[in-house]
Design an enzyme around this catalytic site. Structure first.
Site, mmCIF file in Angstrom:
data_model
loop_
_atom_site.group_PDB
_atom_site.id
_atom_site.type_symbol
_atom_site.label_atom_id
_atom_site.label_comp_id
_atom_site.label_asym_id
_atom_site.label_seq_id
_atom_site.Cartn_x
_atom_site.Cartn_y
_atom_site.Cartn_z
ATOM 1 N N CYS A 124 71.916 29.197 28.364
ATOM 2 C CA CYS A 124 72.345 27.793 28.338
ATOM 3 C C CYS A 124 72.711 27.301 26.941
ATOM 4 C CB CYS A 124 71.269 26.897 28.929
ATOM 5 S SG CYS A 124 70.954 27.190 30.681
ATOM 6 N N HIS A 170 76.125 20.717 34.530
ATOM 7 C CA HIS A 170 75.611 21.695 33.564
ATOM 8 C C HIS A 170 76.269 23.063 33.803
ATOM 9 C CE1 HIS A 170 73.141 23.956 30.956
ATOM 10 N NE2 HIS A 170 71.995 23.931 31.600
#
Length: 374
Positions: free
Chosen positions: A89, A327
């Protein structure tokens, strides 16, 4: 003497929920229009058109060096190479730090960096002889904690005393900010879509009815968690001697932390960049944290002395974040830098204004970068 790298342009796609807006678009088809738009912005600003390299973060794509594929798809010449980065991430932000290092070392004058993720088209992976595909690769080896990010966010909320009520309030506010925000200057339309798919009006009563998503009786729900998403973002990192305005990269950091509480990673990462820069959090005008989970953001901001539901609401993710926008894992770290660019450079912030970007990473990592308007 090293050169100071400057982010001189920043763009992103709209962000789509996986399986919806961009369900048929592979990661390179998301990245290519953003790369082309960033280069066009550099040219419009008076910068030289030659790109030395393309560095892109990606987590779940098909391999094949996505950055090189995307550079060719963007119409760049055969001489432009590519490097694909996997820090999960934090990949998009880590890619920007790598680009900055190349410029600072004098190895490049202009590098396009960012990330792309197409969860919708990511291939399924199977071990030889297995009955079916596995959900994800391990973040740690045997003998170390290896929680999924949802249960890890729950554990962090419990460890740091982040209540369900605060998580829901933060999620409601993230969506409200995103609905009120103007992303026109940073978004590159993809097909007919020119806006983010997910932001919506959330209500306290509706969120309160949602069950725990990962741990029975827990506080982390689908409403205060980010969705799985598709999208891409990229910036142009240039040698400051080109004379273009933008965000100077003051300091960057990638750190490790306890893999059982990976959401804590931004805390030591931010502390390190502030220490290296000789700055304090109170001096930072704009803070962007990848909002994977409200629990994680609140645990981090509490530790850093920030109050995003109170006096720091206009400083922390001022136009909403991943909870509302989405996301796209490998891209999100570049999305927050793009947001900083719009908030500071695009809005005409005075020279010397500081901006901070950070992300937590599965497996126990934190990535952070401090920028200054020049």
């Amino acid at each position: 003497m090293s050169v100071r790298p400057v982010v001189v342009a920043a763009r992103r796609t709209p962000i789509g929920t996986a399986g919806h807006a961009f369900k048929t678009l592979t990661a390179d088809r998301l990245a290519a229009p953003v790369l082309a738009a960033v280069l066009a912005d550099v040219r419009e600003a008076g910068g030289r058109p030659e790109v030395d390299d393309v560095v892109l973060g990606n987590c779940m794509g098909p391999g094949g060096n996505l950055a090189r594929v995307s550079a060719l798809a963007a119409g760049f010449g055969h001489e432009v190479p590519g490097l694909t980065v996997d820090r999960q991430c934090g990949s998009g932000l880590a890619a920007i730090l790598l680009a900055g290092q190349a410029v600072a070392a004098g190895e490049a004058e202009l590098v396009l960096a960012g990330g792309a993720e197409s969860a919708s088209t990511a291939p399924l992976r199977t071990h030889r002889g297995a009955a079916g595909p596995y959900e994800r690769a391990p973040f740690t080896p045997d003998g170390h904690p290896d929680p999924d990010m949802g249960p890890a966010a729950e554990a962090l909320a419990r460890a740091r005393g982040v209540t369900r009520e605060r998580q829901d309030a933060y999620a409601i506010d993230s969506h409200a900010k995103a609905l009120a925000g103007d992303f026109t200057r940073e978004i590159v339309a993809v097909g007919e879509r020119d806006g983010d798919e997910r932001p919506r009006v959330l209500r306290e009563r509706s969120l309160a009815r949602l069950p725990a998503a990962f741990v029975p009786g827990g506080t982390v729900t689908a409403g205060n968690s980010s969705p799985i998403s598709d999208g891409a973002a990229a910036v142009a990192v240039a040698d400051e001697r080109l004379g273009l305005p933008g965000l100077r990269l003051v300091a960057g950091s990638v750190v490790g932390c306890d893999p059982e509480l990976p959401g804590w990673g931004p805390v030591p990462a931010v502390r390190r960049v502030l220490q290296r820069a000789g700055a304090e959090i109170g001096q930072v005008a704009a803070v962007e944290i990848v909002e994977a989970f409200a629990a994680q953001v609140l645990a981090v901001t509490d530790a850093l002395g920030l109050d995003p539901l109170g006096e720091d609401r206009a400083r922390v993710c001022a136009d909403g974040g991943a909870l509302a926008l989405g996301h796209p894992w490998g891209a999100s770290g570049a999305v927050v830098v793009t947001r900083l660019f719009s908030r500071l450079v695009g809005a005409g912030a005075p020279r010397g204004t500081l901006g901070l970007a950070s992300a937590a990473v599965g497996g126990g990592l934190g990535v952070a970068a401090l920028f200054e308007v020049v």
